[in-house]
Design an enzyme around this catalytic site. Structure first.
Site, mmCIF file in Angstrom:
data_model
loop_
_atom_site.group_PDB
_atom_site.id
_atom_site.type_symbol
_atom_site.label_atom_id
_atom_site.label_comp_id
_atom_site.label_asym_id
_atom_site.label_seq_id
_atom_site.Cartn_x
_atom_site.Cartn_y
_atom_site.Cartn_z
ATOM 1 N N GLU A 107 -6.229 -7.822 -0.570
ATOM 2 C CA GLU A 107 -6.925 -7.640 0.704
ATOM 3 C C GLU A 107 -8.369 -7.313 0.396
ATOM 4 O OE1 GLU A 107 -5.299 -4.739 3.344
ATOM 5 O OE2 GLU A 107 -3.226 -5.476 3.187
ATOM 6 N N GLU A 159 0.778 -1.235 0.000
ATOM 7 C CA GLU A 159 0.000 0.000 0.000
ATOM 8 C C GLU A 159 0.815 1.293 0.000
ATOM 9 O OE1 GLU A 159 -2.990 -0.235 3.059
ATOM 10 O OE2 GLU A 159 -4.164 -1.692 1.909
#
Length: 410
Positions: free
Chosen positions: A344, A237
């Site tokens: 995710e 991320e």
């Protein structure tokens, strides 16, 4: 995702107040324990508290989605190059039963779980195994593999792996224990994703040293170059940084991995803006320019279904939001001839979220020409009553979603 700690909390003196989404407590934490205006320090478990918006619909500890995965070593002072560290692990013998549910077992390549814990205790570096961080238990892996799950993403902290810098020697203890966890997974027949859970940062600063990052990845990949079931995830991320930096750091990681002789494994690349699928086509289009001599790049995107996409609420926007939030990314993958994975995803244990999750998984399966699979966030032994816990036998999400998800197992 956004609810993970800001890595700036990893180093430096304690600050007066924690910034938005920063860690603010937990075993061994020495940083700020109060938050800036508009945010409240919310306890997830004894190892982790985080600054969440004061206006959030709930402030119970179970609503916090952090990204802390455990590593199983004591981080002894001894260091070594990755090429000298290997661990011998037991072989899991569980037999996977036939999948049940709405999946047909023929579309997706991977379905699995993030195994969090090694990234816990970010206020304590290097920290101690079993106190500040933990790796997944062998019994959890055995249970999930037996149910048909075949991929596990295992986070670690770069500061623990390479305590003296990107080009420095690795911690022998941390790498050995991480290797043991990874090899247990792969010996059970599943894929293991190596996930430096750093948000594009090291010791709180945005990483832009491509040469150093390439060296880090060459060192790490050397330890796993002969394990075909290992997958390399360049970094978790990236966010709030220059898009060209994100492109260049991903390319440096790819080049370092291949320079280590790791030529058979897939490489997962992540994007800016927390690698969100719903913002991919407005933020990360330049990543189509990434190249790999082995042509095994997979674009890893993350997607949560609450209002801001942060994964901090168990309330999903609608029963159709799952399919809707990945539609543009699906079109981008198809138009550019790329492969993708949802690295995710999660939703609350309720009927609206369940419909949204099923809708998203059905879309992945219907577009398996570009989507290779998905991994739930998150498993791990320290989650307690966390709203998305996929830890057998009684995690909130495991109890509610296991019968649904395993129906999509390959």
């Amino acid at each position: 995702m956004r609810s993970l700690l800001l890595i700036s909390a990893l180093a430096g003196p304690a600050i007066a107040q924690g910034s938005a989404w920063a860690q603010c407590g937990g075993v061994g934490w020495t940083g700020a324990t109060t938050c800036v205006s508009g945010y409240t320090c919310v306890k997830s478990n004894e190892y982790y508290s985080q600054c969440l918006p004061s206006t959030a619909t709930t402030t119970a500890a179970s609503t916090l989605k952090t990204s802390t995965k455990a590593s199983t070593s004591t981080n002894a002072a001894t260091t070594t190059t990755a090429s000298t560290v290997k661990a011998t692990t037991a072989t899991a013998t569980a037999t996977a039963p036939a999948a049940s549910g709405s999946g047909n077992g023929t579309g997706l390549t991977w379905l699995g779980v993030n195994e969090s814990g090694g990234e816990f205790g970010q206020g304590s570096i290097p920290g101690a195994y079993g106190t500040d961080f933990i790796f997944p238990s062998d019994s959890t892996i055995d249970t999930l593999v037996a149910e048909g799950y075949n991929i596990f993403r295992v986070p670690f902290l770069m500061e623990r792996m390479a305590p003296s810098g990107l080009t420095g020697t690795f911690s022998a203890a941390y790498l050995a224990n991480y290797t043991a966890s990874i090899e247990y997974i792969t010996s059970a027949g599943a894929y293991a994703v190596l996930d430096p859970h750093n948000f594009g940062r090291y010791n709180g600063a945005i990483m832009n040293d491509t040469a150093g990052f390439q060296t880090f990845w060459k060192t790490l990949a050397t330890a796993f170059a002969d394990n075909a079931k290992v997958i390399f995830d360049t970094n978790n991320e990236y966010h709030d940084e220059d898009q060209t930096v994100v492109l260049n750091m991903n390319q440096a990681a790819i080049d370092g991995i291949r320079a280590a002789g790791a030529t058979s494994q897939y490489i997962f690349v992540e994007g800016n803006s927390y690698s969100g699928a719903w913002t991919w086509t407005t933020v990360n289009t330049n990543l189509a320019a990434l190249t790999d001599t082995e042509d095994k790049i997979v674009y890893e995107m993350h997607q949560y279904l609450d209002s801001d996409g942060s994964g901090t609420s168990d309330v999903c926007v609608s029963s159709t939001i799952g399919a809707e939030r990945i539609s543009d990314a699906t079109a981008w993958l198809q138009a550019n001839g790329k492969k993708g994975i949802i690295g995710e995803f999660a939703g609350g244990a309720n009927t609206q979220c369940k419909s949204a999750i099923v809708g998203m998984l059905d879309q992945l399966k219907a577009n398996s020409d570009v989507w290779m699979g998905a991994m739930w966030w998150g498993g791990g032994p320290w989650w307690g009553d966390y709203i998305y816990s996929f830890e057998p036998p009684s995690g909130v999400a495991y109890s509610y979603y296991d019968s649904v998800l395993k129906g999509y197992a390959p």
